[in-house]
Design a protein around this motif. Structure first.
Motif, mmCIF file in Angstrom:
data_model
loop_
_atom_site.group_PDB
_atom_site.id
_atom_site.type_symbol
_atom_site.label_atom_id
_atom_site.label_comp_id
_atom_site.label_asym_id
_atom_site.label_seq_id
_atom_site.Cartn_x
_atom_site.Cartn_y
_atom_site.Cartn_z
ATOM 1 N N GLU A 201 0.845 -1.207 0.000
ATOM 2 C CA GLU A 201 0.000 0.000 0.000
ATOM 3 C C GLU A 201 0.874 1.248 0.000
ATOM 4 O O GLU A 201 0.602 2.219 -0.718
ATOM 5 C CB GLU A 201 -0.930 -0.016 1.218
ATOM 6 C CG GLU A 201 -2.034 -1.056 1.111
ATOM 7 C CD GLU A 201 -2.758 -1.300 2.425
ATOM 8 O OE1 GLU A 201 -3.422 -2.330 2.532
ATOM 9 O OE2 GLU A 201 -2.649 -0.462 3.335
ATOM 10 N N ASN A 202 1.935 1.195 0.793
ATOM 11 C CA ASN A 202 2.850 2.336 0.848
ATOM 12 C C ASN A 202 3.556 2.522 -0.494
ATOM 13 O O ASN A 202 3.761 3.644 -0.962
ATOM 14 C CB ASN A 202 3.869 2.107 1.962
ATOM 15 C CG ASN A 202 4.904 3.199 2.024
ATOM 16 O OD1 ASN A 202 4.571 4.352 2.247
ATOM 17 N ND2 ASN A 202 6.162 2.854 1.807
ATOM 18 N N ASN A 203 3.880 1.417 -1.137
ATOM 19 C CA ASN A 203 4.537 1.495 -2.448
ATOM 20 C C ASN A 203 3.630 2.102 -3.512
ATOM 21 O O ASN A 203 4.111 2.711 -4.474
ATOM 22 C CB ASN A 203 4.956 0.084 -2.882
ATOM 23 C CG ASN A 203 5.449 0.038 -4.319
ATOM 24 O OD1 ASN A 203 4.647 -0.111 -5.248
ATOM 25 N ND2 ASN A 203 6.754 0.198 -4.512
ATOM 26 N N TYR A 207 1.722 9.979 -1.884
ATOM 27 C CA TYR A 207 1.112 10.974 -1.010
ATOM 28 C C TYR A 207 2.084 11.292 0.138
ATOM 29 O O TYR A 207 2.162 12.409 0.621
ATOM 30 C CB TYR A 207 -0.184 10.346 -0.476
ATOM 31 C CG TYR A 207 -1.185 11.224 0.220
ATOM 32 C CD1 TYR A 207 -1.153 12.610 0.161
ATOM 33 C CD2 TYR A 207 -2.238 10.610 0.929
ATOM 34 C CE1 TYR A 207 -2.124 13.364 0.806
ATOM 35 C CE2 TYR A 207 -3.203 11.361 1.569
ATOM 36 C CZ TYR A 207 -3.131 12.742 1.512
ATOM 37 O OH TYR A 207 -4.091 13.478 2.149
ATOM 38 N N HIS A 208 2.828 10.229 0.540
ATOM 39 C CA HIS A 208 3.747 10.393 1.675
ATOM 40 C C HIS A 208 5.120 10.906 1.253
ATOM 41 O O HIS A 208 5.976 11.129 2.116
ATOM 42 C CB HIS A 208 3.926 9.043 2.379
ATOM 43 C CG HIS A 208 4.680 8.012 1.565
ATOM 44 N ND1 HIS A 208 4.091 7.246 0.586
ATOM 45 C CD2 HIS A 208 5.984 7.640 1.577
ATOM 46 C CE1 HIS A 208 4.990 6.446 0.040
ATOM 47 N NE2 HIS A 208 6.161 6.671 0.621
ATOM 48 N N CYS A 209 5.342 11.064 -0.049
ATOM 49 C CA CYS A 209 6.728 11.246 -0.512
ATOM 50 C C CYS A 209 7.331 12.596 -0.131
ATOM 51 O O CYS A 209 8.524 12.681 0.189
ATOM 52 C CB CYS A 209 6.818 11.044 -2.021
ATOM 53 S SG CYS A 209 6.559 9.320 -2.511
ATOM 54 N N GLY A 212 8.069 12.148 3.439
ATOM 55 C CA GLY A 212 8.771 10.911 3.762
ATOM 56 C C GLY A 212 10.077 10.711 3.015
ATOM 57 O O GLY A 212 10.970 10.016 3.496
ATOM 58 N N HIS A 213 10.180 11.289 1.815
ATOM 59 C CA HIS A 213 11.364 11.056 0.971
ATOM 60 C C HIS A 213 11.846 12.367 0.340
ATOM 61 O O HIS A 213 11.736 12.551 -0.886
ATOM 62 C CB HIS A 213 11.038 10.086 -0.166
ATOM 63 C CG HIS A 213 10.440 8.789 0.247
ATOM 64 N ND1 HIS A 213 11.064 7.906 1.097
ATOM 65 C CD2 HIS A 213 9.262 8.199 -0.100
ATOM 66 C CE1 HIS A 213 10.291 6.841 1.250
ATOM 67 N NE2 HIS A 213 9.197 6.999 0.541
ATOM 68 N N PRO A 214 12.390 13.268 1.139
ATOM 69 C CA PRO A 214 12.791 14.554 0.549
ATOM 70 C C PRO A 214 13.808 14.413 -0.586
ATOM 71 O O PRO A 214 13.796 15.219 -1.515
ATOM 72 C CB PRO A 214 13.392 15.320 1.740
ATOM 73 C CG PRO A 214 13.503 14.346 2.867
ATOM 74 C CD PRO A 214 12.584 13.202 2.577
ATOM 75 N N GLN A 373 13.398 4.608 4.754
ATOM 76 C CA GLN A 373 12.316 5.540 5.100
ATOM 77 C C GLN A 373 10.967 4.835 4.981
ATOM 78 O O GLN A 373 10.090 4.973 5.847
ATOM 79 C CB GLN A 373 12.375 6.765 4.172
ATOM 80 C CG GLN A 373 13.563 7.669 4.435
ATOM 81 C CD GLN A 373 13.877 8.600 3.263
ATOM 82 O OE1 GLN A 373 13.479 8.360 2.130
ATOM 83 N NE2 GLN A 373 14.608 9.678 3.551
ATOM 84 N N ASP A 374 10.802 4.066 3.908
ATOM 85 C CA ASP A 374 9.526 3.367 3.718
ATOM 86 C C ASP A 374 9.301 2.304 4.786
ATOM 87 O O ASP A 374 8.187 2.164 5.302
ATOM 88 C CB ASP A 374 9.484 2.721 2.327
ATOM 89 C CG ASP A 374 9.044 3.703 1.258
ATOM 90 O OD1 ASP A 374 8.276 4.619 1.574
ATOM 91 O OD2 ASP A 374 9.488 3.554 0.102
ATOM 92 N N TRP A 375 10.327 1.553 5.101
ATOM 93 C CA TRP A 375 10.125 0.480 6.100
ATOM 94 C C TRP A 375 9.770 1.083 7.463
ATOM 95 O O TRP A 375 8.984 0.523 8.219
ATOM 96 C CB TRP A 375 11.358 -0.411 6.239
ATOM 97 C CG TRP A 375 12.015 -0.889 4.957
ATOM 98 C CD1 TRP A 375 13.338 -1.203 4.810
ATOM 99 C CD2 TRP A 375 11.417 -1.136 3.668
ATOM 100 N NE1 TRP A 375 13.591 -1.618 3.523
ATOM 101 C CE2 TRP A 375 12.439 -1.579 2.798
ATOM 102 C CE3 TRP A 375 10.117 -1.020 3.154
ATOM 103 C CZ2 TRP A 375 12.210 -1.898 1.449
ATOM 104 C CZ3 TRP A 375 9.885 -1.333 1.818
ATOM 105 C CH2 TRP A 375 10.913 -1.761 0.989
HETATM 106 FE FE LIG Z 1 7.835 5.631 -0.035
#
Ligand SMILES: [Fe+2]
Ligand code: FES
Length: 418
Positions: A201-203, A207-209, A212-214, A373-375
């Motif tokens: 779902e995160n993959n 929306y979180h990027c 979550g992932h600058p 970051q994702d984990w």
């Molecule tokens: Fe991500």
């Protein structure tokens, strides 16, 4: 994908019916043991799973192993050069045979009582047994295996889903990357304390990027949506796409998601479990590296760096991002209701040499950082959805259309019956 699995019992059927349309999954989906068992039987034992690379096992006797939860599988190249997969379980009293993640074997000898199998899986010796044992009936149990652009796929089901469409799509999209002329510069395993669906779902959303992932969002247009992109940005994306498409269009799937944002995948209605697309990189990025500059020599058929990013994915366990000079392949395996074992492989051209053509210190960080970051996101989400205080919230139609699509695909698989 789920041909031989009986219908769910009343309790599971009620759970599977409890998802509210357009919302996240209810709490029990992320830790219920009986549902997890059903997921193993349907999604994981029924579907095609990415196992590893054919180039990892170039010679007869080369093997790799993997565990699909509690089911160990061995993939080995036979004396005839074919890649085969077997249950990594002895036909005598069931000991696991190969215990190493990879290696080379002259024959498969069970460590318990030395029953010995050929590299094609036939039982060739079982010293100490009585006369009359029919060795021909006691070969290793085969697992379906296919190789496409050097990606090895296995399927535990007796009747696997058709592979032909997947093969055609991956061959067409993946050929220019030269996976058959690649090698692994580095692989990293990650144990994620989260249910495998949270990882998918995160993959499936960016929306979180932004938060979550600058580093990740600087390189691409994943967080751009058509409605909010400026005219200049839309023009920039269109120009980059036109350049990439002119050379590397991926027929059928479309060369890229033309509006920015993530390409639509999966498609529950069409039961589409595999896609490929190519997306442009942002200005100043030749590849997915922290500073955007190349991190290795060009791969495959690429004559210059202007190839964007090839993305390929298949449910339930594979995705990759491939730039002009390297590819990062990620494999997912289930490891309990609250555990997922991830492994990422950084591929470079087969002739690229560490220290000369690439440095791991520059090759790894972009995706290693994004992975971690994702984990971390998934671990914290697992803690939240385990709580009795969790109530599933609505999914954004603008940013989480693929989460909804994943959930619908997933529900279709686990509900399916004979
Ligand atoms: Fe991500
Ligand atoms: S369990 Fe393998 S030889 Fe006995």
């Amino acid at each position: 994908m789920t041909a031989s699995v009986p219908p769910p019992g009343p309790a599971l059927a009620a759970l599977l019916a409890s998802r509210r349309d357009g919302h996240a999954l209810p709490r029990d989906f992320y830790h219920d043991a009986s549902l997890y068992a059903r997921e193993l039987a349907t999604v994981w034992h029924g579907g095609w799973l990415f196992a590893g690379f054919a180039f990892e096992i170039p010679n007869p006797g080369d093997f790799l192993t993997l565990d699909i939860d509690a089911t160990p599988v061995l993939v080995i190249r036979g004396d005839d050069g074919a890649v085969r997969a077997f249950h990594n379980v002895c036909r005598h009293r069931g000991s696991q045979i190969c215990r190493e993640p990879a290696g080379h074997l002259r024959a498969l000898v069970c460590p318990y009582h030395s029953w010995t199998y050929s590299r094609q899986g036939e039982l060739v010796a079982c010293h100490g047994m009585h006369d009359g044992v029919d060795k021909s009936a006691l070969g290793l149990r085969p697992v379906h295996a296919e190789v496409v652009v050097d990606l090895i796929y296995i399927c535990l089901s007796a009747s696997p889903p058709p592979f032909g469409e997947m093969r055609a799509r991956f061959e067409q999209a993946g050929a220019p990357q030269g996976f058959d002329r690649a090698r692994i510069a580095k692989s990293i395993e990650y144990d994620v304390d989260a249910n495998w669906k949270l990882v998918w779902e995160n993959n499936r959303e960016c929306y979180h990027c932004l938060g979550g992932h600058p580093q990740y969002v600087k390189s691409n247009f994943d967080i751009v949506d058509e409605e909010h992109a400026s005219a200049e940005l839309r023009q920039e994306i269109a120009a980059a796409l036109a350049r990439t498409n002119a050379q590397w269009a991926v027929a059928d799937d479309g060369a890229a998601h033309p509006k920015g944002g993530l390409a639509t995948f999966p498609d529950a209605d069409r039961d589409l479990w595999h896609t490929c697309n190519r997306t442009p990189l942002a200005a100043g990025y030749a590849t997915e590296s922290l500073d955007g500059t190349r991190v290795s020599t060009l791969m495959g058929d690429y004559a210059d760096a202007d190839v964007g990013v090839l993305r390929m994915r298949s449910l339930p366990n594979f995705w990759l991002h491939a730039s002009c000079d390297h590819a990062v392949v990620t494999r997912m395996l289930p490891a309990g209701p609250r555990g997922t074992r991830m492994k990422s492989f950084w591929l470079v051209d087969q002739f690229a040499r560490e220290g000369e053509d690439y440095d791991l210190a520059r090759l790894l960080p972009f995706w290693h950082m994004t992975n971690e970051q994702d984990w971390e996101i998934c671990r914290w989400q697992q803690k939240g959805v385990d709580s009795v205080g969790y109530v599933p919230g609505p999914l954004s139609q603008r940013n989480e259309y693929n989460v909804d699509a994943f959930i619908r695909w997933y529900l279709k698989q686990v509900r399916a019956a004979a």
